[in-house]
Write an enzyme that holds these catalytic residues in place. Structure first.
Site, PDB file in Angstrom:
ATOM      1  N   ARG A 106      25.563 -23.441  -0.987  1.00 52.60           N
ATOM      2  CA  ARG A 106      24.495 -22.453  -0.770  1.00 52.60           C
ATOM      3  C   ARG A 106      25.057 -21.402   0.164  1.00 52.60           C
ATOM      4  O   ARG A 106      25.431 -21.697   1.304  1.00 52.60           O
ATOM      5  CB  ARG A 106      23.258 -23.095  -0.145  1.00 52.60           C
ATOM      6  CG  ARG A 106      22.329 -22.067   0.470  1.00 52.60           C
ATOM      7  CD  ARG A 106      20.999 -22.616   0.890  1.00 52.60           C
ATOM      8  NE  ARG A 106      20.201 -22.927  -0.265  1.00 52.60           N
ATOM      9  CZ  ARG A 106      18.873 -23.120  -0.228  1.00 52.60           C
ATOM     10  NH1 ARG A 106      18.231 -23.032   0.910  1.00 52.60           N
ATOM     11  NH2 ARG A 106      18.199 -23.404  -1.313  1.00 52.60           N
ATOM     12  N   HIS A 133      19.312 -18.758  -8.192  1.00 50.27           N
ATOM     13  CA  HIS A 133      18.958 -20.093  -7.685  1.00 50.27           C
ATOM     14  C   HIS A 133      18.725 -21.000  -8.917  1.00 50.27           C
ATOM     15  O   HIS A 133      17.596 -21.386  -9.216  1.00 50.27           O
ATOM     16  CB  HIS A 133      17.713 -20.001  -6.799  1.00 50.27           C
ATOM     17  CG  HIS A 133      17.467 -21.200  -5.933  1.00 50.27           C
ATOM     18  ND1 HIS A 133      18.310 -22.295  -5.895  1.00 50.27           N
ATOM     19  CD2 HIS A 133      16.458 -21.487  -5.065  1.00 50.27           C
ATOM     20  CE1 HIS A 133      17.824 -23.189  -5.038  1.00 50.27           C
ATOM     21  NE2 HIS A 133      16.711 -22.726  -4.531  1.00 50.27           N
ATOM     22  N   GLN A 136      16.839 -24.563  -8.861  1.00 50.98           N
ATOM     23  CA  GLN A 136      15.391 -24.432  -8.679  1.00 50.98           C
ATOM     24  C   GLN A 136      14.728 -24.027  -9.996  1.00 50.98           C
ATOM     25  O   GLN A 136      13.715 -24.602 -10.388  1.00 50.98           O
ATOM     26  CB  GLN A 136      15.091 -23.394  -7.594  1.00 50.98           C
ATOM     27  CG  GLN A 136      13.612 -23.168  -7.349  1.00 50.98           C
ATOM     28  CD  GLN A 136      12.927 -24.347  -6.669  1.00 50.98           C
ATOM     29  OE1 GLN A 136      13.337 -24.772  -5.607  1.00 50.98           O
ATOM     30  NE2 GLN A 136      11.863 -24.869  -7.283  1.00 50.98           N
ATOM     31  N   ASP A 228       7.348 -16.138  -4.878  1.00 51.58           N
ATOM     32  CA  ASP A 228       8.344 -16.503  -3.867  1.00 51.58           C
ATOM     33  C   ASP A 228       8.160 -15.538  -2.686  1.00 51.58           C
ATOM     34  O   ASP A 228       7.454 -14.530  -2.806  1.00 51.58           O
ATOM     35  CB  ASP A 228       9.756 -16.404  -4.479  1.00 51.58           C
ATOM     36  CG  ASP A 228      10.860 -16.880  -3.542  1.00 51.58           C
ATOM     37  OD1 ASP A 228      10.570 -17.565  -2.537  1.00 51.58           O
ATOM     38  OD2 ASP A 228      12.047 -16.557  -3.823  1.00 51.58           O
ATOM     39  N   CYS A 268       8.699 -21.920  -5.241  1.00 55.45           N
ATOM     40  CA  CYS A 268       9.892 -22.717  -4.941  1.00 55.45           C
ATOM     41  C   CYS A 268       9.827 -23.336  -3.540  1.00 55.45           C
ATOM     42  O   CYS A 268      10.503 -24.323  -3.276  1.00 55.45           O
ATOM     43  CB  CYS A 268      11.144 -21.871  -5.100  1.00 55.45           C
ATOM     44  SG  CYS A 268      11.159 -20.393  -4.065  1.00 55.45           S
ATOM     45  N   ARG A 296      13.078 -31.366  -7.841  1.00 50.29           N
ATOM     46  CA  ARG A 296      14.442 -30.949  -7.471  1.00 50.29           C
ATOM     47  C   ARG A 296      15.363 -32.169  -7.481  1.00 50.29           C
ATOM     48  O   ARG A 296      16.509 -32.109  -7.936  1.00 50.29           O
ATOM     49  CB  ARG A 296      14.462 -30.320  -6.062  1.00 50.29           C
ATOM     50  CG  ARG A 296      13.789 -28.967  -5.939  1.00 50.29           C
ATOM     51  CD  ARG A 296      14.532 -27.855  -6.645  1.00 50.29           C
ATOM     52  NE  ARG A 296      15.881 -27.635  -6.158  1.00 50.29           N
ATOM     53  CZ  ARG A 296      16.198 -26.925  -5.066  1.00 50.29           C
ATOM     54  NH1 ARG A 296      15.268 -26.329  -4.359  1.00 50.29           N
ATOM     55  NH2 ARG A 296      17.467 -26.757  -4.703  1.00 50.29           N
TER      56      ARG A 296
END
Ligand code: CP
Ligand code: NVA
Length: 313
Positions: A106, A133, A136, A228, A268, A296
């Site tokens: 990340r 991402h 996700q 988001d 998310c 996840r």
């Protein structure tokens, strides 16, 4: 298997069949975990997890997931490794490849992740960049599949900043035949190149991927409403400007009433209540955000097993 030894950098790089395989294996692995059945597909293997940004879900789901698969995960932060002191990505890639069986990263720069993957001889998994991402978004699609049973023809409306999440959702929807509208104000709409690539991908499944400014118009007939944060990690300095520009782009009761009566709401997380989503909606009966967060774990276990296991899943 088609995915063995590959990287997972962008959903755009996956075939329609590979995305379907990830969803299918996620379901199997979730079932096994819930039933308490052994699924140690990565026994004896090691995963390096590099974090240059904060995380709750990604760190804990990858770390727990790799452990549940029988392997040993190693958390590396930028601050406590030589990465933070400027060791080149291409050197880190080659060194870690001598020790571990996979690398999850990340970080800020998407190019850095591509460079890491170029020089690593083990699979590299993108755990979020400024651009994408993917883990996700694959999880989000898996969650929609669990709730709605069929993906093709469903409509997902993303509300707010056309960011890394919006980009990966566009690719994910394109690959599974879901129609997506990204409702964002001018200046905060998704990267045109990503939009174009997603629209190209969508030709194979018949999905439509579009962008518009009017979120009420966009939300009509939505099966899924998604949002988001207005300011992502690394954009803290722009926070005030973004709060003004994105102020109206909120999932609230009024917007939810525009969607289908059985619409589900995804985020998310982490969420900023009162900004991109109201307390009422995130805690309401349409919200599936905690099932989404749990998934996840299951979806990333499927991804890691498919990329790294010798067993055919
Ligand atoms: N959704 C997500 O990636 O959360 P974290 O930032 O907590 O990992
Ligand atoms: N767009 C957000 C997602 C966090 C999971 C960010 O990049 O900060």
């Amino acid at each position: 298997m088609g995915l063995k030894n590959k990287d997972l950098i962008s959903i755009h790089d996956l075939s329609v069949g590979e995305v379907a395989t990830i969803l299918d294996v996620s379901k199997k692995i979730k079932r096994k975990q819930k039933a308490g059945e052994p699924h140690e597909y990565l026994k004896g293997k090691t995963l390096a997890m590099i974090f240059s940004k904060a995380s709750t879900r990604t760190r804990v789901s990858f770390e727990t997931g790799f452990h549940q698969l029988g392997g040993h995960p190693i958390y590396m932060s930028e601050a406590t490794s030589q990465i933070g002191r400027g060791e080149p990505v291409k050197d880190t890639a080659r060194v870690l490849s001598r020790f571990v069986d996979g690398i999850m990263i990340r970080t800020f720069s998407h190019e850095a992740v591509k460079e890491l993957a170029k020089y690593a001889s083990v699979p590299v998994i993108n755990g979020l960049t400024d651009l994408l991402h993917p883990c996700q978004a694959l999880t989000d699609i898996f969650t929609v599949l669990e709730y709605k049973e069929v993906l093709k023809g469903r409509k997902l409306v993303y509300v707010g900043d056309g960011n890394n999440m919006a980009h990966s959702l566009m690719f994910a929807c394109a690959k599974v035949g879901m129609n997506m509208v990204c409702a964002s104000p001018k200046g905060y709409q998704p990267n045109p190149q990503i939009l174009q690539q997603a629209q190209e991908d969508a030709k194979a499944t018949g999905a439509t991927i579009t962008v518009e400014e009017d979120m009420f118009d966009a939300a009509k007939g939505a099966d899924v409403l998604y949002t988001d944060v207005w300011a992502s990690m690394g954009e803290e300095a722009e926070r005030e400007v973004r709060m003004k520009a994105l102020h109206d782009y909120q999932i609230n009761a009024e917007l939810l009433a525009t969607a289908r009566p059985d619409a589900m709401v995804l985020h998310c997380l982490p969420a900023h209540r009162g900004e991109e989503i109201t307390e009422e909606v995130i805690e309401g009966k349409h919200s599936a955000v905690f099932d989404e967060a749990e998934n996840r774990l299951h979806v990333q276990k499927a991804i890691m097993a498919l990329l790294m296991s010798d067993e055919v899943l």
